[in-house]
Motif scaffolding. Structure first.
Motif, PDB file in Angstrom:
ATOM      1  N   ALA A  87       0.830  -1.204   0.000  1.00 49.33           N
ATOM      2  CA  ALA A  87       0.000   0.000   0.000  1.00 49.33           C
ATOM      3  C   ALA A  87       0.866   1.257   0.000  1.00 49.33           C
ATOM      4  CB  ALA A  87      -0.932  -0.003   1.202  1.00 49.33           C
ATOM      5  N   ASP A  88       1.952   1.257   0.772  1.00 48.03           N
ATOM      6  CA  ASP A  88       2.856   2.418   0.817  1.00 48.03           C
ATOM      7  C   ASP A  88       3.510   2.675  -0.540  1.00 48.03           C
ATOM      8  OD1 ASP A  88       2.265   2.823   3.460  1.00 48.03           O
ATOM      9  OD2 ASP A  88       4.064   1.835   4.223  1.00 48.03           O
ATOM     10  N   SER A  90       1.923   2.200  -3.307  1.00 42.88           N
ATOM     11  CA  SER A  90       0.794   2.473  -4.207  1.00 42.88           C
ATOM     12  C   SER A  90       0.599   1.374  -5.245  1.00 42.88           C
ATOM     13  CB  SER A  90       0.987   3.826  -4.915  1.00 42.88           C
ATOM     14  OG  SER A  90       1.027   4.878  -3.970  1.00 42.88           O
ATOM     15  N   ARG A 111      -6.897   0.008   3.994  1.00 38.69           N
ATOM     16  CA  ARG A 111      -5.719   0.189   3.129  1.00 38.69           C
ATOM     17  C   ARG A 111      -6.101   0.497   1.685  1.00 38.69           C
ATOM     18  NH1 ARG A 111      -4.050  -4.040   6.717  1.00 38.69           N
ATOM     19  NH2 ARG A 111      -2.032  -3.602   7.701  1.00 38.69           N
ATOM     20  N   ASP A 112      -7.370   0.728   1.412  1.00 36.68           N
ATOM     21  CA  ASP A 112      -7.834   1.041   0.058  1.00 36.68           C
ATOM     22  C   ASP A 112      -7.452  -0.033  -0.952  1.00 36.68           C
ATOM     23  OD1 ASP A 112      -9.104   3.370   0.759  1.00 36.68           O
ATOM     24  OD2 ASP A 112      -7.394   4.653   0.314  1.00 36.68           O
ATOM     25  N   ARG A 162      -9.819   3.607  -7.724  1.00 34.93           N
ATOM     26  CA  ARG A 162      -9.155   2.477  -7.068  1.00 34.93           C
ATOM     27  C   ARG A 162      -9.381   1.189  -7.860  1.00 34.93           C
ATOM     28  NH1 ARG A 162     -11.796   0.590  -1.614  1.00 34.93           N
ATOM     29  NH2 ARG A 162     -11.911   2.844  -1.380  1.00 34.93           N
TER      30      ARG A 162
END
Length: 280
Positions: A87-88, A90, A111-112, A162
């Protein structure tokens, strides 16, 4: 043609140009995932069986990772560190997990992530393949959001982007009509009910006067507790209706169902047109 569990259809050919990383320490599941994605889409997966292998795959890969399919816990990342790492960076994530409860769901959605699939059914691999296919092909679909609230527009846009959709926004009914006139590729409109210039009902009626359900799907949304709003939207020519606040899974399901229906109608019309041309 790939036909998903929910009725999704894809016949666009190989998706082999995408780099898919599977972060999973189970030989059984990695083998099943690899076989399914290869057969359905000609995708060769990369397997990372622990956290260190995942880090190496990112740092030394020849091209960017398109999508990661990741377990919540794996060796070296027993507390979900792999999801945080992805997630960090992307990197879009589909979570493939065997342990699931409400707290797990909240942690995953925070965390989308793109989607999650639970390993508790024989259909899990098929559901995963469909989720992968949707993400890799959703860019074919153009969605218009119509809402006078900047916050609501931003939230809906974030949800749809997303999932890899093309997204346009309008802050009024009049602007929506102008955008649709200039952008025939839009296949789905998600419109709020309560807007100052042209409300959602009137916008739906005007759209239906020029574009039928075989060309454009319309989903009405509202924060009102008036249960009759759904009936009014449907009678105005809408295809669906949702009340805010949305449940993520329901929102995505409704969007998918409407776009799947649109695809199926278009396919049927092409087939009929082809047959008529042969007869003529």
């Amino acid at each position: 043609m790939f036909i998903g569990i929910s009725g999704m259809q894809y016949s666009g050919g190989s998706l082999a140009d995408h780099r898919i990383v599977v972060v999973e320490d189970s030989n059984v599941f990695t083998s099943m995932i690899g076989q399914k994605l290869k057969e359905a889409f000609d995708i060769d997966i990369e397997v990372c069986r622990n956290f260190e292998e995942l880090q190496l795959a990112f740092e030394y890969g020849e091209k960017p990772i398109t999508l990661a399919i990741s377990n919540v816990n794996l060796p070296g990342a027993e507390n979900g560190e792999a999801l945080s790492y992805l997630a960090d960076l992307s990197i879009p994530i589909i979570v493939f997990t065997g342990t699931f409860h409400e707290k797990t769901r909240e942690g995953i959605l925070a965390r989308d992530i793109v989607d999650y699939v639970i390993k508790d059914t024989v259909l899990a691999i098929d559901l995963l393949a469909e989720s992968v296919c949707r993400f890799l092909t959703n860019h074919r679909h153009h969605v218009l959001i119509v809402d006078d609230s900047a916050t609501a527009r931003a939230l809906l846009r974030g949800r749809l982007e997303r999932f890899n959709f093309q997204v346009s926004v309008a802050e009024s009914g009049a602007e929506a009509l102008d955008i649709l006139k200039k952008t025939p590729t839009i296949g789905l409109v998600i419109t709020d009910y309560n807007m100052p210039d042209i409300d959602g009902f009137e916008l739906t009626r005007r759209l239906r006067s020029v574009r039928g359900s075989h060309e454009l799907r319309i989903i009405g949304v509202s924060s009102s507790d008036n249960r009759l709003l759904s009936a009014r939207f449907l009678k105005a020519g809408g295809n669906d209706f949702m009340l805010r606040p949305f449940v993520d899974e329901e929102f995505y399901c409704r969007v998918n169902q409407n776009l799947d229906t649109l695809d199926q109608i278009r396919t049927a019309r092409r087939l009929i047109g082809g047959r008529e041309a042969k007869v003529a």
